[in-house]
Write a protein that holds these residues in place. Structure first.
Motif, PDB file in Angstrom:
ATOM      1  N   GLY A 111       0.820  -1.214   0.000  1.00  0.00           N
ATOM      2  CA  GLY A 111       0.000   0.000   0.000  1.00  0.00           C
ATOM      3  C   GLY A 111       0.848   1.256   0.000  1.00  0.00           C
ATOM      4  N   ASP A 112       0.241   2.305   0.517  1.00  0.00           N
ATOM      5  CA  ASP A 112       0.888   3.609   0.576  1.00  0.00           C
ATOM      6  C   ASP A 112       0.705   4.116   2.002  1.00  0.00           C
ATOM      7  OD1 ASP A 112       1.448   6.278   0.563  1.00  0.00           O
ATOM      8  OD2 ASP A 112       0.423   6.704  -1.338  1.00  0.00           O
ATOM      9  N   ASP A 113       1.816   4.172   2.733  1.00  0.00           N
ATOM     10  CA  ASP A 113       1.749   4.501   4.157  1.00  0.00           C
ATOM     11  C   ASP A 113       1.291   5.923   4.442  1.00  0.00           C
ATOM     12  OD1 ASP A 113       2.442   1.980   4.792  1.00  0.00           O
ATOM     13  OD2 ASP A 113       4.565   2.410   5.193  1.00  0.00           O
ATOM     14  N   SER A 114       1.211   6.746   3.407  1.00  0.00           N
ATOM     15  CA  SER A 114       0.757   8.123   3.664  1.00  0.00           C
ATOM     16  C   SER A 114      -0.777   8.181   3.740  1.00  0.00           C
ATOM     17  CB  SER A 114       1.258   9.062   2.560  1.00  0.00           C
ATOM     18  OG  SER A 114       0.594   8.753   1.347  1.00  0.00           O
ATOM     19  N   LEU A 115      -1.429   7.088   3.393  1.00  0.00           N
ATOM     20  CA  LEU A 115      -2.900   7.091   3.383  1.00  0.00           C
ATOM     21  C   LEU A 115      -3.472   6.630   4.721  1.00  0.00           C
ATOM     22  CD1 LEU A 115      -3.542   5.393  -0.093  1.00  0.00           C
ATOM     23  CD2 LEU A 115      -3.302   7.825   0.420  1.00  0.00           C
ATOM     24  N   GLY A 116      -4.740   6.916   4.926  1.00  0.00           N
ATOM     25  CA  GLY A 116      -5.432   6.421   6.123  1.00  0.00           C
ATOM     26  C   GLY A 116      -5.531   4.897   6.058  1.00  0.00           C
ATOM     27  N   TYR A 117      -5.834   4.274   7.200  1.00  0.00           N
ATOM     28  CA  TYR A 117      -5.818   2.805   7.282  1.00  0.00           C
ATOM     29  C   TYR A 117      -6.782   2.173   6.274  1.00  0.00           C
ATOM     30  CZ  TYR A 117      -5.771  -1.804   9.580  1.00  0.00           C
ATOM     31  OH  TYR A 117      -5.648  -3.155   9.850  1.00  0.00           O
ATOM     32  N   VAL A 118      -8.018   2.669   6.238  1.00  0.00           N
ATOM     33  CA  VAL A 118      -9.027   2.047   5.364  1.00  0.00           C
ATOM     34  C   VAL A 118      -8.790   2.419   3.895  1.00  0.00           C
ATOM     35  CG1 VAL A 118     -11.498   1.953   4.830  1.00  0.00           C
ATOM     36  CG2 VAL A 118     -10.734   1.825   7.195  1.00  0.00           C
ATOM     37  N   GLU A 119      -8.396   3.653   3.663  1.00  0.00           N
ATOM     38  CA  GLU A 119      -8.110   4.080   2.289  1.00  0.00           C
ATOM     39  C   GLU A 119      -6.966   3.227   1.716  1.00  0.00           C
ATOM     40  OE1 GLU A 119      -7.005   8.186   2.044  1.00  0.00           O
ATOM     41  OE2 GLU A 119      -6.753   8.089  -0.131  1.00  0.00           O
ATOM     42  N   ASN A 120      -5.978   2.978   2.561  1.00  0.00           N
ATOM     43  CA  ASN A 120      -4.843   2.170   2.127  1.00  0.00           C
ATOM     44  C   ASN A 120      -5.278   0.743   1.775  1.00  0.00           C
ATOM     45  OD1 ASN A 120      -2.108   1.707   1.602  1.00  0.00           O
ATOM     46  ND2 ASN A 120      -1.772   0.902   3.664  1.00  0.00           N
ATOM     47  N   ILE A 121      -6.198   0.209   2.580  1.00  0.00           N
ATOM     48  CA  ILE A 121      -6.717  -1.138   2.287  1.00  0.00           C
ATOM     49  C   ILE A 121      -7.377  -1.123   0.911  1.00  0.00           C
ATOM     50  CG2 ILE A 121      -8.460  -2.868   2.928  1.00  0.00           C
ATOM     51  CD1 ILE A 121      -7.993  -2.064   5.876  1.00  0.00           C
ATOM     52  N   HIS A 122      -8.180  -0.102   0.678  1.00  0.00           N
ATOM     53  CA  HIS A 122      -8.890  -0.009  -0.602  1.00  0.00           C
ATOM     54  C   HIS A 122      -7.903   0.089  -1.754  1.00  0.00           C
ATOM     55  CE1 HIS A 122     -11.422   1.878  -3.758  1.00  0.00           C
ATOM     56  NE2 HIS A 122     -12.227   0.925  -3.365  1.00  0.00           N
ATOM     57  N   LYS A 123      -6.881   0.898  -1.544  1.00  0.00           N
ATOM     58  CA  LYS A 123      -5.884   1.049  -2.617  1.00  0.00           C
ATOM     59  C   LYS A 123      -5.173  -0.290  -2.868  1.00  0.00           C
ATOM     60  CE  LYS A 123      -1.786   3.335  -4.164  1.00  0.00           C
ATOM     61  NZ  LYS A 123      -0.761   4.331  -4.018  1.00  0.00           N
ATOM     62  N   MET A 124      -4.794  -0.968  -1.779  1.00  0.00           N
ATOM     63  CA  MET A 124      -4.088  -2.246  -1.955  1.00  0.00           C
ATOM     64  C   MET A 124      -4.945  -3.250  -2.723  1.00  0.00           C
ATOM     65  SD  MET A 124      -1.796  -3.103   1.372  1.00  0.00           S
ATOM     66  CE  MET A 124      -2.961  -2.842   2.673  1.00  0.00           C
ATOM     67  N   MET A 125      -6.254  -3.191  -2.490  1.00  0.00           N
ATOM     68  CA  MET A 125      -7.138  -4.152  -3.160  1.00  0.00           C
ATOM     69  C   MET A 125      -7.365  -3.788  -4.627  1.00  0.00           C
ATOM     70  SD  MET A 125     -10.010  -4.813  -0.209  1.00  0.00           S
ATOM     71  CE  MET A 125     -10.938  -6.071  -1.064  1.00  0.00           C
ATOM     72  N   PHE A 126      -7.526  -2.503  -4.899  1.00  0.00           N
ATOM     73  CA  PHE A 126      -8.041  -2.124  -6.218  1.00  0.00           C
ATOM     74  C   PHE A 126      -7.059  -1.436  -7.151  1.00  0.00           C
ATOM     75  CE2 PHE A 126     -11.880  -2.767  -3.756  1.00  0.00           C
ATOM     76  CZ  PHE A 126     -12.621  -3.511  -4.647  1.00  0.00           C
TER      77      PHE A 126
END
Ligand code: ACO
Length: 427
Positions: free
Chosen positions: A187-202
């Protein structure tokens, strides 16, 4: 002075203390039952048995109340974010800004998994169910993080906790990406926890990731609603495995397997498959209502009924509203949402469902939102596991801190009495 409950058997009387919880719930403390009477209790499915005292989640199934650490689920779903709720569940209080930042920072520090884990994932066929893959990967993580097993101090527990909160979303994302044939990434550690999850998935390899606040908010809410539910099947599994002093990751891996079943977390996948089947069959909800009531038909209305709620599941109310909002905001018209609403209306007016106090549960509408967010049906229960992670952790930590004894139920033996062995030639 505490109240007592008296058991009378064959002219003998035995007293047991009646203890009261903070919400005035009463329980008969039968710790001394066996030593006093030589008897055990028999309670298949633990419908009447409290396995522990817990300060994490309160629910009143008759009134449809659910609270985490005293805060109502309605207020948390409206005002908090998932990481705050995770902190609340695990440590008992809502974090202030500094505590939340420090917690997030510690999670970020652990937000990679050993690259060798990719080889393990690679060995699974693409057709493997994501819940089986996730449970295996969570277990495999132990080999790469051996210090998480012997967690005898609060500090060691804390690091096991932040590690799994950091690594679990990566495993979730990889499980889905493998299924979709997408490259495995971080993911991207600069993002919020849930936003990062979404980014990692999509995140697609050839496209810039663009945040959609409606989607992130919906995901956040769903994760909060699934975060804990006291001593359900998977949570009891986590506690009982942990009670043998198996580590956190091993306990969680077992919890994931328990969640998988269609009578528990697997119901969200089963609901969507059922709604799709009804749609493909012409949308005749009455036919499926009749099947659900027919005792000779194994079909059950998935997403209906609950062991504890004999009233509306408060999470279902919030999710139903969210489904309308999210689909509206995203401009999606999904015919199965209408089928779900039709089924709910019919069931709530039907004597069979009224008599048995069967209401929609958390899983009835959640799949419709997951589908609108682009999450494949087979991943629904994985999303549930992602949400339940803080609850499992909180319950495991509480069990360890209270130094609870190893979980080991009794039984009533109904098999053969002692008999002599007969050699194979004489059988
Ligand atoms: N459809 C039709 N009938 C039902 C349903 C249903 N969904 N749920 C319960 N019943 C009936 C049973 O047949 C039984 O009827 P009877 O008294 O005439 O024999 C009565 O209601 C009581 O049901 P039990 O199975 O004894 O209730 P229990 O507390 O053991 O089970 C459960 C609860 C497993 C949730 C059950 O309601 C069910 O199978 N629901 C469908 C699956 C589901 O949605 N699971 C998710 C639960 S929420 C969660 O785990 C996250």
């Amino acid at each position: 002075m505490s109240d007592n409950a008296t058991l009378e058997y064959k002219g003998e009387k035995y007293d047991f203390p009646v203890i009261k919880g903070t919400e005035d719930e009463l329980a008969i403390d039968i710790k001394t039952l066996r030593s006093l009477t030589t008897m055990t209790t028999l309670d298949p499915g633990y419908k009447n048995t409290g396995s522990c005292e817990s300060a994490i989640t309160f629910l009143d199934g008759e009134k449809g109340i659910l609270r985490y650490r005293g805060y109502s689920i309605e207020e948390l779903a409206e005002k908090a974010d998932f990481l705050e709720v995770a902190y609340l569940l695990i440590f008992g209080e809502l974090p202030n800004k500094e505590q939340l930042d420090a917690f997030h920072h510690d999670i970020i520090e652990e937000s990679t998994v050993d690259e060798e884990m990719k080889k393990i994932l690679d060995a699974f066929p693409k057709s493997a169910h994501p819940m089986g893959v996730l449970s295996s990967l969570t277990s495999a993580l132990i080999a790469f993080n051996p210090t998480t097993v012997d967690v005898s101090s609060e500090k060691a527990m804390y690091y096991a906790i932040v590690r799994i909160l950091a690594k679990f979303p990566i495993l979730v994302a990889w499980t889905m990406r493998k299924k979709k044939g997408l490259p495995l990434d971080y993911g991207d550690d600069s993002l919020g926890y849930v936003e990062n999850i979404h980014k990692m998935m999509f995140k697609r390899p050839n496209k810039e990731y663009k945040k959609n606040q409606i989607v992130i908010d919906a995901l956040d809410k769903l994760l909060i609603l699934h975060a804990d539910h006291e001593q359900n099947c998977s949570t009891s599994t986590v506690r009982i495995v942990g009670s043998s002093h198996a580590g956190l990751f091993a306990s969680l891996s077992a919890g994931i397997s328990a969640l998988w079943g269609p009578l528990h977390g697997g119901a969200n996948q089963a609901v969507l498959e059922m709604l799709q089947a009804i749609e493909e069959d012409g949308g005749d909800t009455k036919k499926y209502m009749a099947k659900a009531k027919d005792k000779n038909d194994p079909f059950r209305l998935m997403g209906f009924g609950h062991r504890v709620y004999k009233n509306f599941d408060p999470r279902a109310k919030i999710i139903k509203k969210a489904a309308d909002e999210v689909l509206g905001d995203l401009g999606i018209e999904d015919p199965i949402l209408e089928i779900a609403k039709g089924l709910e209306k019919e069931a709530l007016e039907d004597q069979y469902f009224v008599d048995r106090k069967l209401y929609p549960n958390v899983d009835f509408y959640s799949g419709i939102i997951y589908r609108a967010l682009g999450i494949p049906t087979e991943m629904f229960t994985v999303m549930f596991a992602l949400g339940r992670l803080p609850g499992w952790i909180a319950q495991w930590r509480e069990m360890r801190l209270r130094n609870e004894p190893i979980g080991r139920p009794r039984q009533l033996y109904i098999g053969e009495n002692s008999r002599p062995f007969v050699t194979v030639a004489k059988r």
